[in-house]
Motif scaffolding. Structure first.
Motif, short mmCIF file in Angstrom:
data_model
loop_
_atom_site.label_atom_id
_atom_site.label_comp_id
_atom_site.label_asym_id
_atom_site.label_seq_id
_atom_site.Cartn_x
_atom_site.Cartn_y
_atom_site.Cartn_z
N PRO A 97 79.32 57.93 49.06
CA PRO A 97 79.16 56.50 49.36
C PRO A 97 77.83 56.21 50.06
N GLU B 258 84.89 42.07 61.14
CA GLU B 258 85.77 42.13 59.98
C GLU B 258 85.66 43.48 59.26
N LYS B 259 86.69 43.84 58.55
CA LYS B 259 86.68 45.07 57.75
C LYS B 259 85.66 44.92 56.63
N ARG B 260 84.98 46.00 56.27
CA ARG B 260 84.00 45.95 55.18
C ARG B 260 84.07 47.23 54.37
N ASP B 261 83.45 47.20 53.20
CA ASP B 261 83.50 48.35 52.30
C ASP B 261 82.33 49.31 52.50
N ILE B 262 81.21 48.79 52.99
CA ILE B 262 80.00 49.60 53.09
C ILE B 262 79.90 50.30 54.44
N GLY B 263 79.39 51.52 54.43
CA GLY B 263 79.20 52.27 55.66
C GLY B 263 77.89 51.92 56.34
N THR C 86 84.57 51.64 59.24
CA THR C 86 84.49 50.40 58.48
C THR C 86 85.65 49.46 58.77
N HIS D 28 74.14 39.70 56.58
CA HIS D 28 75.07 40.09 55.52
C HIS D 28 74.34 40.23 54.19
N ARG E 81 73.94 43.64 51.99
CA ARG E 81 74.40 43.67 50.60
C ARG E 81 73.28 44.08 49.65
N GLU F 13 72.42 47.76 50.04
CA GLU F 13 73.38 48.61 49.34
C GLU F 13 73.08 48.64 47.85
#
Length: 347
Positions: free
Chosen positions: A4, A28-33, A67, A314, A318, A321
């Protein structure tokens, strides 16, 4: 790196809004490290000031970043002399530059897939006796590359610059055939590599009003810009111009373009920031690493108030990534190509 994407996030000027933007991102929870490269006591103090319930986890290379909602991985950097929001302190300057160095070297060494930077304050760093003109130039020197390109982007518009942080009086002499060639080549190549544009169409602004008006308002277009663009076109680049900057940034031209190339900082960036301030991203092209940043400054008047908008951060994360994933894919393809060649040569 495999696996990842992991991005380093520098918290920027301690007195500014950078530290709290990092904390807001972690709510908030997120997908990216993401790993914040900063002083942990600074983040703790800002979280307490704002009443943010964020647990900070010390991070070391090889660890998976947290995350979950309310969790944030931090690579602690020593040297932050003052934790006060809204009040600049020159004693923090070396610490600020150390966070950039740690993050960039982490990328070069494969610990991170890219870096995202919160805003720094150029003036206070210079007041500390350290020559510093911006992230772009600092990372250029650290990564030992001859030329980099600053590009700001929204979803609708990309604007790159031939010159960056120069006094206006120094701009004409800085626009040389060599510099323009390097910038256009980097922009064209990285639009392909990071954004998947097969044949980028780039609009190039003139330097002077009306692009020089046939030499009556300046000869830089005739003597430098036009001949350079013509040579680059013979190499297959799609370069339109030089165009008058006051008409380049209109739908007639932009609707069919992938990027605009402005000659100097305040020729192109006011247009982009008017069009998308707060949701734009600053991208450094030409580096061996991925680097994105927010499109705004330190906002000292907002620091510690909880009113800072994290929208640009943000966006920067994004886009960082996406660029990191594109670079991984390109490196994987290049690796497979080398393996295929080696196999052919051994047979």
């Amino acid at each position: 790196m495999t696996g990842p994407v992991i991005l380093a996030l520098t918290a920027g000027e301690p007195a500014g809004i950078g530290p709290e933007l990092c904390l807001q991102f972690a709510v908030e929870k997120r997908d990216i490290g993401v790993v914040v490269v900063a002083s942990q006591p600074l983040l703790e103090a800002r979280a307490k000031l704002l009443g943010l319930n964020v647990t900070l986890h010390p991070w070391q290379p090889g660890m998976a970043p947290k995350t979950g909602a309310g969790e944030l991985s931090v690579w602690h950097v020593e040297g932050c002399a003052s934790l006060m929001a809204g009040k600049l302190d020159a004693a923090n300057s070396r610490y600020v530059l150390e966070t950039l160095t740690v993050a960039a070297k982490g990328c070069l060494e494969g610990r991170f897939d890219g870096m995202v930077t919160a805003p720094v304050h150029k003036g206070i760093i210079n007041d500390a006796g350290i020559e510093f003109s911006g992230h772009t130039e600092f990372l250029q020197e650290l990564c030992a590359v001859e030329r980099v390109v600053m590009m700001l982007a929204t979803e609708e518009l990309r604007v790159a610059l031939v010159t960056t942080h120069l006094p206006l009086k120094d701009v004409p002499a800085a626009i040389t055939p060599e510099r323009l060639t390097q910038v256009a080549t980097i922009l064209n190549a990285d639009l392909k590599k990071f954004f998947g544009i097969e044949r980028p169409r780039i609009l190039v602004a003139g330097l002077n009003p009306h692009a020089g008006e046939g030499g009556h308002l300046g000869r830089e277009e005739i003597e430098v810009i036009e001949p350079t663009l013509e040579k680059l076109r013979t190499n297959g680049m799609q370069l339109m111009g030089p165009l008058p900057a006051d008409t380049l940034f209109t739908p007639h031209w932009l609707d069919d373009a992938d990027a605009a190339l402005a000659m100097y900082h305040d020729q192109g960036l006011p247009v982009l920031k008017f069009q998308g301030f707060g949701r734009a991203v600053n991208i450094t092209l030409g580096l061996p690493i991925v680097r994105t940043s927010v499109d705004h400054g330190t906002a000292l008047d907002l620091a510690g108030t909880g009113k800072a908008d994290a929208g640009s951060l943000h966006t920067a994360i994004r886009v960082g990534e996406q660029m990191a994933l594109s670079l991984k894919a390109a490196n994987h393809e290049a690796c497979n190509h080398r393996k295929a060649l080696n196999k052919e040569n051994s047979e």
